[in-house]
Write a protein that holds these residues in place. Structure first.
Motif, short mmCIF file in Angstrom:
data_model
loop_
_atom_site.label_atom_id
_atom_site.label_comp_id
_atom_site.label_asym_id
_atom_site.label_seq_id
_atom_site.Cartn_x
_atom_site.Cartn_y
_atom_site.Cartn_z
N LYS A 1 44.67 -2.39 -34.32
CA LYS A 1 43.68 -1.41 -34.77
C LYS A 1 42.71 -1.05 -33.64
CE LYS A 1 43.84 -2.54 -39.67
NZ LYS A 1 43.28 -1.77 -40.75
N ILE B 1 36.35 -2.92 -38.90
CA ILE B 1 37.81 -2.73 -38.85
C ILE B 1 38.52 -4.02 -38.41
CG2 ILE B 1 39.65 -1.49 -37.62
CD1 ILE B 1 37.88 1.04 -37.88
N GLN C 1 38.30 -6.49 -41.27
CA GLN C 1 39.21 -6.10 -42.37
C GLN C 1 40.65 -6.51 -42.06
OE1 GLN C 1 38.34 -4.73 -45.24
NE2 GLN C 1 36.60 -3.35 -44.98
N LYS D 1 42.62 -8.76 -44.60
CA LYS D 1 43.83 -8.25 -45.26
C LYS D 1 44.92 -9.33 -45.26
CE LYS D 1 47.73 -5.11 -44.64
NZ LYS D 1 48.08 -4.90 -46.04
N ILE E 1 36.77 -7.09 -51.42
CA ILE E 1 36.08 -5.88 -50.97
C ILE E 1 34.84 -6.32 -50.20
CG2 ILE E 1 34.85 -3.79 -51.67
CD1 ILE E 1 36.82 -3.45 -53.92
N LEU E 2 34.80 -5.92 -48.95
CA LEU E 2 33.69 -6.34 -48.09
C LEU E 2 32.51 -5.40 -48.23
CD1 LEU E 2 35.61 -7.28 -44.83
CD2 LEU E 2 34.38 -8.83 -46.34
N SER F 1 29.13 -3.31 -46.75
CA SER F 1 28.92 -2.50 -45.55
C SER F 1 28.53 -3.42 -44.41
CB SER F 1 27.79 -1.51 -45.78
OG SER F 1 28.15 -0.57 -46.74
N ASP G 1 29.95 5.01 -45.48
CA ASP G 1 28.68 4.41 -45.00
C ASP G 1 28.60 4.44 -43.48
OD1 ASP G 1 30.80 2.54 -44.88
OD2 ASP G 1 29.38 0.90 -44.70
N ILE H 1 35.92 2.60 -49.16
CA ILE H 1 35.86 1.57 -50.21
C ILE H 1 34.61 0.70 -50.09
CG2 ILE H 1 36.95 -0.56 -51.04
CD1 ILE H 1 39.62 0.85 -50.86
N SER H 2 34.22 0.36 -48.85
CA SER H 2 33.01 -0.46 -48.68
C SER H 2 31.80 0.44 -48.58
CB SER H 2 33.12 -1.30 -47.41
OG SER H 2 34.13 -2.27 -47.55
N LEU H 3 30.97 0.41 -49.59
CA LEU H 3 29.74 1.21 -49.62
C LEU H 3 28.58 0.26 -49.93
CD1 LEU H 3 31.14 4.24 -51.67
CD2 LEU H 3 30.60 4.23 -49.23
N ASP I 1 31.33 -0.33 -54.98
CA ASP I 1 32.53 -0.18 -54.17
C ASP I 1 33.22 1.15 -54.46
OD1 ASP I 1 34.95 -0.56 -55.96
OD2 ASP I 1 33.90 -2.42 -56.40
N LEU J 1 36.17 1.94 -55.28
CA LEU J 1 37.04 2.05 -56.45
C LEU J 1 36.21 2.39 -57.70
CD1 LEU J 1 39.48 -0.95 -55.83
CD2 LEU J 1 39.90 1.47 -55.41
N GLY K 1 39.21 0.95 -44.11
CA GLY K 1 39.83 -0.08 -43.29
C GLY K 1 40.49 -1.14 -44.16
N ASN K 2 40.33 -1.01 -45.46
CA ASN K 2 40.82 -2.04 -46.39
C ASN K 2 42.12 -1.59 -47.06
OD1 ASN K 2 41.27 -3.85 -48.44
ND2 ASN K 2 39.11 -4.01 -49.01
N ASP K 3 43.25 -2.04 -46.52
CA ASP K 3 44.53 -1.66 -47.12
C ASP K 3 45.25 -2.89 -47.68
OD1 ASP K 3 44.96 -2.65 -44.57
OD2 ASP K 3 46.75 -1.45 -44.23
N ILE L 1 44.41 -3.71 -53.46
CA ILE L 1 43.46 -2.58 -53.44
C ILE L 1 44.25 -1.26 -53.48
CG2 ILE L 1 41.72 -1.38 -52.02
CD1 ILE L 1 40.54 -3.98 -52.92
#
Lengths: 202, 119
Positions: free
Chosen positions: A27, A118, A121, A125, A136-137, A139, B10, B55-57, B61, B63, B83-85, B89
């Motif tokens: 990435k 990134i 993540q 992942k 879910i992270l 901000s 964000d 997704i990250s806010l 979130d 979703l 960045g979250n795959d 999710i």
């Protein structure tokens, strides 16, 4: 007393982390339009208290990106760059954007927060998919200052008896520059062990 | 076909990159939101053709935002840009009606492909 992982649990967990590091370096390559090779990486598992004690007097200035997840598996992630490393990575990302990111009010804060997000993540992942859960992270939160303060602000409030830190050190190089970053994952050992068992990995 | 797009992220870096890429592809940015609450409010007021959603806010979130937007307009077109795959999710985003999931970092060509699904 801190619980510890069995050898089998440790092997599985370190496998996830190493897969995550490989994904994160890919990435970073896309962000900077350069191929990055991992020169070296190490994975250590330490109690929170020991990390804080080790770095208590460390006034080496650092740039940290702190992320956390409050879902099924609470996790804290801290990425640490040296100030020079943060500047170099920012420069490479801004250059790869064709200068678009120079317009931002504070390019380094914006870029390094997102690079940290990134990279974090990528590791999360590998961990989440391996454990068959979702994370879910938050901000990203940017922290600057002596390394001891950055660590205290991000992982200092954790339970020294319950939580473990998986400390990663990643050194990467590209044809443009060499850079390193440290990553700390704070995890509840008992919870991770249960999730490994649920995923039938331990 | 030119689309009116609301960008929800964000990260100021990605808001700027998406703005430049979208305008370069001939689309119009009708709003930018940094939080989930602002995204839901701007979706109602700006009525965009498409939303790009992180997704990250900071407040909720992505979703949950997707669920809110699709509840207010079941035909709303949303692309997740994140960045979250993680597998779970991605599956949840599909169930909630996301048209596509674009994984950061991405190239303009990948954005263009995702936008074709919304056009």
């Amino acid at each position: 007393m801190l619980l510890s992982f069995s050898d089998q649990e440790r092997t599985v967990l370190h496998g996830f982390v190493e897969a995550g590091i490989a994904l994160s370096s890919e990435k970073l390559g896309q962000l900077t339009k350069a191929r990055w090779d991992i020169v070296s990486s190490s994975v250590e598992e330490l109690p929170v208290a020991k990390i804080l004690a080790t770095f208590r007097e460390d006034d080496y200035r650092a740039c940290g990106v702190h992320l956390s997840s409050r879902s099924l598996l609470p996790v804290e992630v801290l990425l640490l760059f040296t100030e020079a490393g943060a500047r170099d990575v920012t420069g490479a990302v801004v250059e790869a954007s064709g200068g678009v990111l120079k317009k931002l009010a504070d390019p380094q804060a914006a870029v390094i927060s997102e690079v940290g997000n990134i990279l974090g993540q990528g590791v999360l992942k590998a961990l989440a998919d391996g454990l068959n859960i979702s994370l879910i992270l938050s901000s990203p939160r940017l922290l600057k200052g002596p390394r001891s303060e950055v660590l205290c602000q991000s992982i200092g409030s954790f339970d020294a008896d319950k939580d473990a830190v998986i400390l990663l050190r990643i050194d990467m190089s590209s044809e443009k520059l060499a850079s390193g970053c440290g990553m700390a994952l704070v995890l509840d050992v008992a919870l991770i062990r249960r999730l490994l068992q649920n995923a039938q990995l331990a | 076909m030119s689309l009116r797009v609301l960008v929800v992220d964000d990260s100021s870096m990605y808001r700027e990159l998406l703005k430049v890429m979208l305008e370069g592809l001939g689309h119009t940015l009708v709003g930018e939101a940094e939080t989930g609450a602002d995204a839901v409010a701007q979706f109602a007021s700006a009525k965009p053709d498409l939303v790009t959603l992180d997704i990250s806010l900071p407040d909720m979130d992505g979703l949950a935002v997707l669920r809110e937007i699709r509840r207010s307009n079941p035909r709303a077109k949303v692309i997740l840009v994140t960045g979250n795959d993680q597998g779970k999710i991605v599956a949840q985003a599909r169930t909630l009606g996301a048209l596509a999931l674009l994984v950061k970092p991405f190239h303009v060509e990948q954005l263009e492909d995702a936008l074709k699904k919304a056009a």
